[in-house]
Structure formats: C-alpha cells, structure tokens
Design a protein around this motif. Structure first.
Motif, PDB file in Angstrom:
ATOM      1  N   THR A 154      -5.448   2.673  -0.511  1.00  0.00           N
ATOM      2  CA  THR A 154      -6.370   1.679  -1.055  1.00  0.00           C
ATOM      3  C   THR A 154      -6.972   2.147  -2.371  1.00  0.00           C
ATOM      4  O   THR A 154      -7.112   1.358  -3.310  1.00  0.00           O
ATOM      5  CB  THR A 154      -7.470   1.374  -0.031  1.00  0.00           C
TER       6      THR A 154
ATOM      7  N   THR B 165      -8.706   4.661   2.376  1.00  0.00           N
ATOM      8  CA  THR B 165      -7.505   5.489   2.430  1.00  0.00           C
ATOM      9  C   THR B 165      -7.022   5.789   1.015  1.00  0.00           C
ATOM     10  O   THR B 165      -7.413   5.133   0.040  1.00  0.00           O
ATOM     11  CB  THR B 165      -6.390   4.768   3.191  1.00  0.00           C
TER      12      THR B 165
ATOM     13  N   HIS C   5      -1.127  -5.212  -0.237  1.00  0.00           N
ATOM     14  CA  HIS C   5      -2.046  -5.228   0.904  1.00  0.00           C
ATOM     15  C   HIS C   5      -2.116  -3.826   1.512  1.00  0.00           C
ATOM     16  O   HIS C   5      -1.570  -2.853   0.983  1.00  0.00           O
ATOM     17  CB  HIS C   5      -1.548  -6.248   1.934  1.00  0.00           C
ATOM     18  N   GLN C   6      -2.761  -3.710   2.662  1.00  0.00           N
ATOM     19  CA  GLN C   6      -2.807  -2.454   3.414  1.00  0.00           C
ATOM     20  C   GLN C   6      -1.401  -2.094   3.898  1.00  0.00           C
ATOM     21  O   GLN C   6      -0.565  -2.964   4.152  1.00  0.00           O
ATOM     22  CB  GLN C   6      -3.731  -2.608   4.620  1.00  0.00           C
TER      23      GLN C   6
ATOM     24  N   ASP D 195     -10.346  -1.325   3.306  1.00  0.00           N
ATOM     25  CA  ASP D 195     -10.015  -0.744   4.608  1.00  0.00           C
ATOM     26  C   ASP D 195     -11.135  -0.973   5.604  1.00  0.00           C
ATOM     27  O   ASP D 195     -12.287  -1.193   5.228  1.00  0.00           O
ATOM     28  CB  ASP D 195      -9.799   0.766   4.477  1.00  0.00           C
TER      29      ASP D 195
END
Length: 320
Positions: A162, A159, A97-98, A154
């Motif tokens: 990502t 980013t 995930h983030q 995102d």
C-alpha cells in the motif's frame, strides 16, 4: 504576468468532456470487476453491463465512474461501445488494489524496508499508471483512457504494497493531474491516508476521493475529513441491509447540517452479481436521492449527484 486560463475536463472512455456535461453521476461503481476474494461473483458480461446502464439511464443517470483498477477485469475492450450504445458517460480507472484481490504472483513479494521507494516489482507502477492515463487502457480501442487513479488503504497498519501504490499514485497524479480515489477499510485510517497522500506526497486534498465513508460510525471523523477538503464518496446503497447502507442517510444529514455538503458524492459500488441483483446504480436514484430530496429539498441531490462530481473529477490535464 497573468496566468493562462485553465480548461478543466473530465476524461471519459469516449474522450474529454466539459464537466457540465456529466449530469447525474454515480461517483463510485463497477460495470466489470473480478476478485479472488469473491469467486463466482465476477461482473464480466458486457450484455449485463449494458442492461445496467440502460436501467440507470432510464432513471436519469448520465455518468458512471468505474473504480475497477488494473488487473481486476476492467472490461477495457467493452467500455467505449457500452457508452456509445447507452448514451451514458463512463469514467474508467487505472491504479491497483490490495494484493488480496489478485491471483498469487500478480505482485511478487518484495522485502519491506519501511521506505516509500519502490523496489521491483513496484518500480514500474507509476509508469504504468501514467502510460494508461496518457495513452490508453491495454486491450481497449485506441484512445480509451482512464480518468482517475484507484488505490486502497489497509485494515490495520499500512503494508509495503500500500505504501508503494500510494507513492506511485501520487507520482502519476503529479505527472497528469488525475484525481486519486481510495478504497477504505472499516479498520483503516482515513486521516493516515490523507497524511500520506497530502502531507508526504503533496497531493492536494481536493484531488482525493475517499470511498466507503459510511463504514465508519464516528460522525466527527466524517466532519473532520470533509473539512480538510477531500471528497467523501458515500457509496454503499446497493447493499440492502448492510450496516453501511442503513446509516448512509444519517451520515449525509449530519454533514449537510455541518455545512459540508459540497464535499459529498454518491455511488452504489456494485462489486458482485449479488449486489447487482439488489438494484445497482439505478437504486441511488430511485431510493436514496428521493429520500434526500424529501428531507432537504431537491437542491441537495442535485449537488451530490451533479455539482460535486463535476468538481471532483474535472482535471486540468497535464501531458507527461
């Protein structure tokens, strides 16, 4: 020369099954998950997860697809026994995930040079995803393997994290065949996700599931994405009163009228204890599905809950 026939299966925590065995499917949910963004809201109790699955089964649920990725408390050691005890098929996930969902240091900082290659600590992500898909989840009984790769978009520009997780997910997909499920943010760029995964990394659109489409109010966006061939997971109905929940029916109706019903999946995305208390996966079957049946006939819920998941999560698995 005639190509050899393929045998597509869905990879559950108890083994690979024929897609026809999935039955009614919650295509995006969580039995276990933890995130530093939601302190005190962890889903980490196997007994509570069993109660959720039994309630879901009582309402007709047969399969639950858990999108919880690596490092977020997947409950790997409990999933197989829960499936055996309740009779509900469970599809687990690898992926990432983030960074906001992980403890500091889980993904050490790396300089962003704007490229897709993955300097340390990202160089081994694809290998981790492939290993889990091929041999099993760490901490789980032998042979408990995930059936999809979960990543995230995102809010705003992509980013470095990502870009690198998307590249790793695509690499793992090409090595194994596993579908890729993507968490979308309201301020993200779904078409940008598709351009990167499909255009840059060669993942076929029908191997991509985009989650949280009800977060976007633009009906043209939904239609254009579905027309590209991706699956759209309409997965907010456990959040009673949430704007995404309130427009879910209208989003589905618009896509049905546009002839795109074969691209739609339903799920509850139960990510917190509070959300679980509002109904969890059973509510998809007791609230949204009956409303769809009344408006469009019983064939529509059957397509969204049975036929489409069987297509979205079935894989001609490759051995890496």
């Amino acid at each position: 020369m005639t190509a050899a026939p393929t045998t597509r299966t869905v990879r559950t925590v108890l083994g690979d099954i024929d897609p026809a065995e999935l039955g009614v499917t919650d295509s995006h949910d969580h039995l276990f998950i933890r995130s530093r963004r939601f302190p005190g809201q962890e889903l980490d109790d196997p007994a509570a997860a069993e109660d959720v699955l039994r309630a879901y089964a009582t309402t007709g649920g047969r399969t639950l697809v858990q999108w919880t990725p690596w490092g977020m408390g997947r409950g790997a050691d409990a999933l197989a026994e829960l499936s055996r005890a309740t009779g509900v098929h469970i599809v687990a996930a690898t992926g990432a995930h983030q960074t906001a969902h992980y403890a500091p240091g889980h993904f050490p900082a790396a300089n962003d040079d704007g490229q897709d290659h993955r300097p340390a600590p990202y160089a081994d992500l694809a290998e981790r995803f492939v290993t889990e898909l091929a041999t099993g989840l760490p901490g789980a009984p032998q042979g408990v393997r995930p059936g999809l790769i979960k990543i995230a978009d995102d809010a705003g520009p992509l980013t470095a994290h990502t870009r690198r997780t998307m590249a790793a997910a695509a690499e793992a997909h090409h090595a194994t065949g596993a579908p890729i499920a993507v968490h979308l943010e309201p301020d993200g760029d779904p078409h940008g996700v598709l351009r990167r995964l499909h255009g840059r990394h060669g993942v076929r659109p029908d191997r991509i599931v985009l989650g949280h489409l009800t977060r976007f109010t633009d009906r043209a966006l939904h239609r254009s994405l579905a027309a590209e061939g991706v699956f759209l997971a309409l997965d907010s109905p456990s959040r009673i009163g949430h704007p995404a929940d309130l427009q879910a029916f209208d989003v589905i109706a618009d896509l049905v009228e546009a002839g795109l019903a074969d691209r739609l999946l339903l799920g509850a995305d139960t990510t917190t204890r509070t959300a679980r208390g509002l109904g969890g996966p059973a509510r998809v079957l007791t609230d949204l599905a009956p409303r769809l049946a009344r408006a469009f006939g019983p064939e529509l819920p059957d397509r969204l809950l049975v036929t489409n998941p069987a297509a979205a999560f079935a894989v001609d698995w490759r051995t890496p």
